[in-house]
Write an enzyme that holds these catalytic residues in place. Sequence first.
Site, PDB file in Angstrom:
ATOM      1  N   GLN A  90     -31.370 -28.880  49.746  1.00 14.94           N
ATOM      2  CA  GLN A  90     -31.935 -27.668  50.338  1.00 14.94           C
ATOM      3  C   GLN A  90     -30.913 -26.921  51.199  1.00 14.94           C
ATOM      4  OE1 GLN A  90     -34.775 -26.327  49.573  1.00 14.94           O
ATOM      5  NE2 GLN A  90     -35.479 -28.029  48.308  1.00 14.94           N
ATOM      6  N   THR A 126     -21.901 -38.283  27.674  1.00 10.27           N
ATOM      7  CA  THR A 126     -21.142 -37.092  27.303  1.00 10.27           C
ATOM      8  C   THR A 126     -21.314 -36.011  28.360  1.00 10.27           C
ATOM      9  OG1 THR A 126     -21.426 -37.586  24.957  1.00 10.27           O
ATOM     10  CG2 THR A 126     -20.850 -35.320  25.537  1.00 10.27           C
ATOM     11  N   CYS A 131     -42.030 -31.895  43.895  1.00  8.05           N
ATOM     12  CA  CYS A 131     -42.083 -33.228  43.299  1.00  8.05           C
ATOM     13  C   CYS A 131     -43.410 -33.928  43.586  1.00  8.05           C
ATOM     14  CB  CYS A 131     -40.933 -34.083  43.819  1.00  8.05           C
ATOM     15  SG  CYS A 131     -39.304 -33.445  43.367  1.00  8.05           S
TER      16      CYS A 131
END
Length: 379
Positions: free
Chosen positions: A181, A237, A325
Site C-alpha cells: 500500500q 519461466t 482479500c
Amino acid sequence: MLYLDHAASAPVRPEVREAILPFLGDRFGNASSHHTVGEDMAAALDHARRRVARVFGMRPGDIVFTSGGTEANNLAIKGVAIAAALRRGIRPHIVTSPIEHESVLASCDYLERVHGATVTRVGVDGGGRTDPDEVRVALREETVLVTVGYANNEIGTVQDVDAISAVTAEARVPLHLDAVQAAGWLPLAGTGADALSVAGHKLGAPHGTGVLAIRGRIPLEPLLHGGGQERGRRSGTEHVAGAVAIAVALELAETERADAALRVGTLRDAFASHVLALVPEAEVTGDPEHRLPGTASFTFAGVSGEAVLLELERRGVVSSSGSACAAGSDEPSHVLIALGVTPEIAQTAVRFTFGHHAAGDPAPVAAAVAAAVAAVRSR
C-alpha cells in the site's frame, strides 16, 4: 461511476500498456533460452530489474519478480525463516503485529503449524501504530525476522519505520516491510528495511505482477523449485512483460509521488471533514496524522457497512469495507478489532481510497456518502 477503491486495484496506466504490448506479440521468447530470441527477452528482463532496483535504492541482484504482493510476502517471511532455521538449527521466532495483511498473518500461522516457529504479535495503539520499544522487547536470540506493514491496507496507518528499522539494525535482525500500500505514496529507498514487498496492480501495472526486494546477504529458501530462475530464489519461466510493466509503473509512481501525496492528501482531508460534518455518527479509523494520503476509512455506527456500500454503488460511488482479500466475509475486520473497536462497530466500516491522479471537489462525494448512510438508516 466514481471509483474509490484504488487500494484494492488501480487501472492499468496507458504508459504501462504501451510498454508491454511488444511482449504480448513479436517479443515472445523464453528469457532462459540461449538463442537470439531468448537473449532479447533476457536483456529486457535485466533492464527492468535495474529500473526497479533504482526505485528501491538496492542492487539489481536484490530484485525478485513475483506474481504479486501475496507471493512476495510469503517468500520473504517463509523464505527467510526457513533458511535461518536450517542454517542455525533453531525453531525460528518472528515478530509481527495483529493488523497485518492476511498474506503476512497466514504465512506466520503456517510457520507455526508446520515448522514449529513461534510468533510474537506486538500490539498496536488506537490508531494502529506499533511501538518500536515493544518490538525491541519482543526480540529474542532466535528471532529471525521482524515483518510489519509499512502502511496498513484497511486504515492507511503508516508505521514509524525509521524507529523500527533502528531497533532491528541494532539487534541485527532482518526487517521486512509489506510496502504494497505504501508504494507510490511513501519512499521505498532509505527505509532501513532488508526486504520490501510490492504489488504491481496497486500502481497501474496488470494483476499478477509483483516484486520482493531483498538484500542479497539475507539467506532465502525458495518456495518454488525448478529451473533456478531469479538466482535460485524463485523458479519458473520469467514473466518478462510483467517485469517490464512493474518497472514502468514503479518509475512513474516514484516520479509523481511527492506531488501526488500533497495533492491527494489535501483532497482526502477535505473529503473526511465533509463526511464528519454531514454524518454525526461517522468516525475516522486509523492514525489521524500518520496515514496514507489516499485513504479515508470510517465507521458509521448503527448501519451495516455492506449495506452502505451497496447504496453508494447505486448512487455511482464504488468503495469497499476494507481488504479486498477478505471481501464477503461475515467476520469483523481483524484490523479494527486490534485497534479496540467493538465487533458491532467494526462491521459498519467503509473505506474510500483515492488514486494518484484524484482531483476535483470532494463535497458532492461526501454528500453522496451522507445520503447513502441516511438511506440505509431509514430502512
